[in-house]
Scaffold this motif. Structure first.
Motif, PDB file in Angstrom:
ATOM      1  N   ALA A 126      17.610  41.791  41.289  1.00 55.72           N
ATOM      2  CA  ALA A 126      18.133  41.021  40.070  1.00 55.72           C
ATOM      3  C   ALA A 126      17.522  40.498  40.901  1.00 55.72           C
ATOM      4  CB  ALA A 126      18.833  41.373  39.441  1.00 55.72           C
ATOM      5  N   TYR A 153      14.019  42.271  37.199  1.00 61.95           N
ATOM      6  CA  TYR A 153      15.209  42.747  37.625  1.00 61.95           C
ATOM      7  C   TYR A 153      14.336  44.186  37.382  1.00 61.95           C
ATOM      8  CZ  TYR A 153      16.886  37.848  36.389  1.00 61.95           C
ATOM      9  OH  TYR A 153      16.741  36.640  36.245  1.00 61.95           O
ATOM     10  N   GLY A 154      15.179  45.200  38.092  1.00 66.23           N
ATOM     11  CA  GLY A 154      15.107  46.156  37.462  1.00 66.23           C
ATOM     12  C   GLY A 154      15.516  47.357  39.153  1.00 66.23           C
ATOM     13  N   TYR A 155      15.522  49.071  38.146  1.00 66.23           N
ATOM     14  CA  TYR A 155      16.090  49.774  38.913  1.00 66.23           C
ATOM     15  C   TYR A 155      14.781  51.363  38.483  1.00 66.23           C
ATOM     16  CZ  TYR A 155      19.073  53.776  40.064  1.00 66.23           C
ATOM     17  OH  TYR A 155      19.651  54.798  39.944  1.00 66.23           O
ATOM     18  N   GLY A 210      13.016  51.384  35.782  1.00 64.67           N
ATOM     19  CA  GLY A 210      12.622  50.659  34.533  1.00 64.67           C
ATOM     20  C   GLY A 210      12.785  48.880  35.094  1.00 64.67           C
ATOM     21  N   VAL A 211      11.813  47.973  34.113  1.00 57.15           N
ATOM     22  CA  VAL A 211      11.746  46.505  34.646  1.00 57.15           C
ATOM     23  C   VAL A 211      11.996  46.191  33.499  1.00 57.15           C
ATOM     24  CG1 VAL A 211      10.885  45.288  36.695  1.00 57.15           C
ATOM     25  CG2 VAL A 211      10.049  47.693  36.178  1.00 57.15           C
ATOM     26  N   THR A 212      12.501  44.491  33.270  1.00 62.61           N
ATOM     27  CA  THR A 212      12.917  43.624  32.684  1.00 62.61           C
ATOM     28  C   THR A 212      12.031  42.767  33.410  1.00 62.61           C
ATOM     29  OG1 THR A 212      14.802  44.916  31.808  1.00 62.61           O
ATOM     30  CG2 THR A 212      13.995  42.338  31.667  1.00 62.61           C
ATOM     31  N   TRP A 269      10.227  44.418  29.199  1.00 66.78           N
ATOM     32  CA  TRP A 269      10.522  45.296  29.293  1.00 66.78           C
ATOM     33  C   TRP A 269       9.705  46.832  29.801  1.00 66.78           C
ATOM     34  CZ3 TRP A 269      11.098  50.842  28.134  1.00 66.78           C
ATOM     35  CH2 TRP A 269      11.961  51.508  28.594  1.00 66.78           C
ATOM     36  N   ASN A 311      18.101  44.737  33.581  1.00 65.74           N
ATOM     37  CA  ASN A 311      17.944  45.566  32.956  1.00 65.74           C
ATOM     38  C   ASN A 311      18.866  46.217  32.586  1.00 65.74           C
ATOM     39  OD1 ASN A 311      15.203  47.617  33.428  1.00 65.74           O
ATOM     40  ND2 ASN A 311      16.091  48.795  34.622  1.00 65.74           N
ATOM     41  N   GLN A 317      23.358  50.665  37.050  1.00 63.48           N
ATOM     42  CA  GLN A 317      22.172  51.972  37.143  1.00 63.48           C
ATOM     43  C   GLN A 317      22.330  52.714  38.969  1.00 63.48           C
ATOM     44  OE1 GLN A 317      18.714  49.260  35.762  1.00 63.48           O
ATOM     45  NE2 GLN A 317      18.602  51.569  34.494  1.00 63.48           N
TER      46      GLN A 317
END
Lengths: 465, 505
Positions: free
Chosen positions: A39, A147-149, A177-179, A190, B285, B475
């Motif tokens: 983040a 921000y992502g995972y 996924g990336v914001t 996104w 996210n 997540q």
């Protein structure tokens, strides 16, 4: 795995040797997962997890039928297996005959039965991590935040039955996924991808796409609620198609509870519920979407029976040429409803005959004004009978004029039924690998096209940005 | 803390915790970790499912595992496994160290935890009478089958489903500061739903019980905490009335909302919006962020002066209630909204320190041994009026409105502004008097505008603890159970949609 630990195959065999029940099915799931979460251009949480879970299905056959005991538990040792099997056998002793009782699938050991379970590791993330660190640096320089995972999981399933079946399935699953937001959070974009192996992910390309989208958002336009020509990209189509798939229980339809129910009784099987040329199907062997080719059921339900463990799964069309052709059933619920046996498969593919082009291609051929969505969010069922769903647009609604994106628009709440949309869309793109924003973490194996809908119902404006 | 007369499940408490914890804490100390915590968790659950009085599923899950979380040079490292030998614990501790080292180059804001007193050798058990796992399955199934058969005798009921989720959660926690806790919680979520049809209009519909999930045991189904016979007896007539009810006219209405519906609106528009991890962007996210940004702390007008909201993890039978959180913080109650103004957030220790606040509010929670703790929702509850105001008193103040009972569909945007909810049933109110049901209604609103339109709340007699088992976040995805107490409340001039019109039918 240390040499002291029993292999998954040993655990299955030991369970089948231990049981005193007439029949038994044993499922061992061996999984390992590695993940990173970030983040505002810094890593937040992470993890490396492994687990082994055994499900024992004990079947006691008596004069009035077959009773079942089903227990799932974390196991690592033979002693734990013995205890679990003893308890499952005892549960079957005490149970009344099961309505869904049926003979267990018969067979032999598959060629890959003795293979070790697949594993993921921290190393799997290292390549991705290097790219991510560079993306953080670029984002700081460009006054934006990421921000992502990212996650990689390998779950290997071993299924054995007292009737001789020994099946193995190794399921690799990765997704990212990336914001991205400017430092002042005035816009949001996104991107997401689902893959089998993280090496398929190009971090630089994801970052570049986020940059393109935040560029679109530099010009912001306010639009009111209303019906708009709307381009739903493959991600948004997957968001809606998965919901329709999840409510496709044959028993629930037969009992008058879903959009697939005939209000005068029975199901809508055979009815044209979508435009001609629409095909919604699953195939365990689909390239890039490969899923378990046999039933793994750790609990019985409307569409599943623990007695069906190990039955082969075939390629199935749920909708073919716009006609409803199958609904999810176990052998038991198929008998109950008069439908064919069609167990759910862990992937989904939507295609439209003569569909061609990407979302970008459909933007370029847009007449007049349209909205290009990124994804949908917080999708919930408002009316099961029509499958009316509500939800919101998220992380980028773009205004298309003159065949190109000219700015970003506020978010909206929508009220729409995916089944209605499959009747109302005016154009479809080609089907591509997609990753549902809302459900992809739980249902990552989808392929869907972009759909153009002439009159998508944006019910109200959302101030979220 | 609620007193409990139960002990922690002996199978759990007999595990060699001290030896395992010492191993993990010492191994992490060898590598110079600033903080280490070691958690062992067992999560036993059973889902009973009956359809038309026939048993569909009674399978049980029983997850047992341990995990180590370290802070090394400002980076988190987390690893989890299912083995409970010394070797297993050494291995996952070393893995956690390796993860922290791999993470370090990507960390720009070092992790530091807010201070917390040491809580050594504490045991906490939730308040319940009968552990559901001590009740023979046949007895449980017989109760639900009996309810189902009674309902099927009604002409309006075509089908009935009965589902009961039961959970026993055990947590052992030890950290490098010296806190060690052993805890046990029991929770239960029963739902009965009847389905029917009106062939003349081609309408299919259902009606579900409004009994909330609670932190109680099997006694909840047999007379303690809820009137099951009373509610079940009404279901067929409520369904029959709904099937033939007139459609609602879309427009603006005054609403009286029963706690069985209002809790979910509180959950979505206040509970999630006051989670500090969302405010800071940790969920950007996935679950989303929040409109209730830090600059509004102490000044944001969240709603009318009647809006007083607390967070707590201590209320008896609350689903988020526990003695100590997964950061080792003793749980508490605090204000989130006071007289309509935002005054607080829900935090874990790392976020509290980041904000420069003295102490965490104790909201760290992991849903299983295989997941890292994150900030999860406390019981977020709306206070009742100190005056004696009944739900009928609120209805009497409405000229043209709706009374909303039971939750059904819910959805809210990624910053917690725009929401839409339906219910089990909507009743018309005319000139202060309750009329029959109307159907196909949904209410839509924007958070601060909606709560600003709350004219009155009911008194303590209308207040009840509601909640959910299935709150999803983070997540990898984690599920948490949480309760929300609230009274009935009166809202003026709220947008009502006709969902059939929305569908274009």
């Amino acid at each position: 795995m240390s040499s002291l630990m029993a292999t998954p195959q040993d655990l299955v065999e030991h369970a089948l040797e231990t049981t005193t029940a007439e029949h038994c099915a044993v499922v061992v799931r061996d999984s390992s997962t590695a993940n990173l979460r970030w983040a505002a251009n810094t890593l937040t949480t992470n993890g490396l997890m492994s687990a082994t879970t055994m499900t024992v299905v004990s079947v006691r056959t008596g004069s009035s039928g077959s009773a079942v005991g089903v227990l799932s538990r974390s196991v690592t040792s033979r002693g734990q297996v013995e205890r679990l099997v003893t308890e499952a056998d005892a549960a079957a002793d005490l149970a009344d005959p099961a309505d869904d009782a049926a003979d267990l699938a018969v067979g032999e050991a598959a060629a890959d039965w003795s293979d070790e379970p697949g594993r993921t590791s921290l190393d799997i993330l290292s390549g991705f991590g290097a790219g991510l660190g560079e993306a953080f640096d670029r984002s700081r320089a460009a006054s934006r935040k990421l921000y992502g995972y990212v996650e990689h999981d390998v779950t290997t399933t071993y299924l054995g039955t007292s009737t001789g079946l020994r099946l193995r399935h190794e399921q690799p699953t990765g997704h990212v996924g990336v914001t991205a937001k400017p430092d002042d959070w005035s816009a949001s974009a996104w991107v997401g991808r689902a893959v089998e192996h993280l090496t398929e992910i190009d971090v630089d390309a994801l970052d570049a796409e986020l940059g393109r989208r935040l560029g679109w958002a530099q010009h912001q336009v306010e639009l009111p609620a209303g019906r708009y020509q709307t381009l739903l990209p493959p991600t948004a189509v997957a968001d809606l198609a998965i919901y329709a798939y999840w409510v496709a229980s044959g028993r629930d339809a037969y009992e008058g509870q879903t959009v697939f129910s005939d209000p005068t009784g029975g199901t809508r099987i055979g009815e044209h519920i979508a435009k001609a040329g629409v095909r919604l199907g699953s195939d365990p062997t689909a390239t890039g979407l490969a899923a378990a080719p046999f039933v793994v059921a750790t609990a019985s339900g409307s569409s599943a029976s623990v007695f069906d463990n190990g039955l082969p799964l075939a390629a199935t069309d749920w909708i073919a040429d716009g006609r409803l052709t199958a609904l999810h059933t176990s052998r038991y619920t198929a008998g109950l409803t008069g439908l064919a046996v069609a167990s759910p498969v862990d992937n989904l593919r939507l295609t439209v005959d003569r569909g061609a082009g990407s979302a970008d291609d459909l933007v370029a051929t847009t007449d007049g004004r349209a909205l290009l969505l990124t994804c949908l969010w917080y999708i919930r069922e408002v009316d099961p009978q029509t499958l009316l769903l509500t939800g919101l647009t998220r992380d980028g609604v773009y205004l298309v004029e003159g065949g190109e994106v000219v700015g970003a628009v506020n978010n909206f709440r929508f009220n729409e039924s995916p089944i209605d949309l499959l009747n109302r869309f005016s154009e479809a793109g080609s089907t591509e690998r997609s990753f549902s924003r809302e459900w992809g973490d739980y249902f990552p194996r989808t392929a869907t096209p972009t759909l153009r809908v002439p009159d998508f119902n944006m019910s109200s404006v959302s101030q979220a940005s | 803390m609620p007193p409990s007369h139960h002990l922690v499940d002996p199978e759990f408490s007999a595990l060699p915790f001290a030896k395992l914890a010492d191993t993990a804490l010492q191994r992490a100390r060898d590598f110079g970790a600033e903080h280490t915590d070691f958690r062992v968790e067992r999560l036993r659950s059973q889902r009973l499912v009956l359809k038309d009085a026939g048993l569909v599923d009674a399978s049980e899950d029983d997850a047992l595992g341990c995990c180590v979380r370290v802070i090394l040079d400002g980076a988190w490292g987390y690893a989890a496994g299912v083995g409970l030998s010394i070797d297993d614990v050494v291995r996952i501790t070393e893995q956690a160290i390796a993860v922290a080292r791999a993470a370090r180059p990507m960390v720009t804001d070092p992790i530091v935890l807010a201070d917390e007193p040491v809580h050594a050798d504490r045991t906490w058990v939730s308040d319940y009478d009968i552990d559901p796992f001590s009740v023979p399955q046949a007895e449980k199934v017989a109760l639900l089958a009996g309810w189902s058969r009674d309902l099927l005798r009604s002409a309006s009921v075509d089908h009935v489903s009965a589902v009961v989720n039961q959970v026993r959660e055990n947590k052992y926690y030890a950290d490098s500061a010296g806190t060690t806790t052993m805890q046990q919680r029991i929770r239960i979520d029963p739902e009965v739903e009847v389905y029917g049809s009106d062939a003349s209009r081609g309408v299919l519909d259902s009606m579900r019980t409004t009994a909330p999930p609670v932190g109680r045991g099997w006694e909840y189904l047999t007379g303690t905490g809820f009137d099951w016979p009373g509610e079940l007896a009404q279901l067929p007539d409520l369904l029959a009335e709904k099937l033939t009810a007139p459609a609602v006219q879309s427009g603006r209405y005054d609403l009286v909302i029963h706690p069985s519906n209002l809790w979910l609106t509180i959950h979505e528009s206040i509970g999630h919006a006051t989670e500090l991890d969302r405010v800071l962007g940790y969920e950007a996210n996935y679950a989303g962020t929040s409109f209730a940004t830090l600059d509004g702390l102490g000044s944001l007008q969240y709603g009318s002066p009647q809006l007083n909201v607390t967070g707590d993890r201590v209320v008896s039978h609350g689903l988020a209630t526990i003695g100590y959180d997964d950061d080792g913080v003793e749980t508490q109650q605090w204000d989130l909204i006071k007289d309509g103004t935002l005054v607080g957030y829900q935090t874990d220790r790392a976020m509290a320190k980041l904000m420069g606040w003295e102490r965490s509010t104790g909201c760290a929670y992991a849903d299983s041994p295989g997941h890292i703790p994150i900030q999860r929702m406390a019981n977020v509850s709306l206070a009742a009026s100190l005056d004696t105001i009944s739900t009928d008193d609120l209805i009497a103040r409405v000229e043209n409105g709706l009374f909303v009972v039971g939750d059904k569909s819910w959805s809210i945007d990624m910053q917690r502004y725009n929401f839409q909810f339906t219910g089990q049933r909507f009743y018309a109110i005319k000139d202060g008097v309750l009329q029959g049901q109307v159907r196909d209604a949904a209410y839509q609103g924007t958070t601060t505008e909606f709560w600003g339109r709350m004219e009155a709340v009911g008194g303590a007699d209308t207040w009840s603890l509601q909640g959910a088992f299935n709150c999803g976040k983070a997540q990898p995805g984690q599920v948490a159970a949480v309760s929300h107490g609230c009274p009935s409340a009166l809202f003026r001039d709220i947008a009502i949609l006709n969902t059939t019109a929305e569908a274009g039918h």
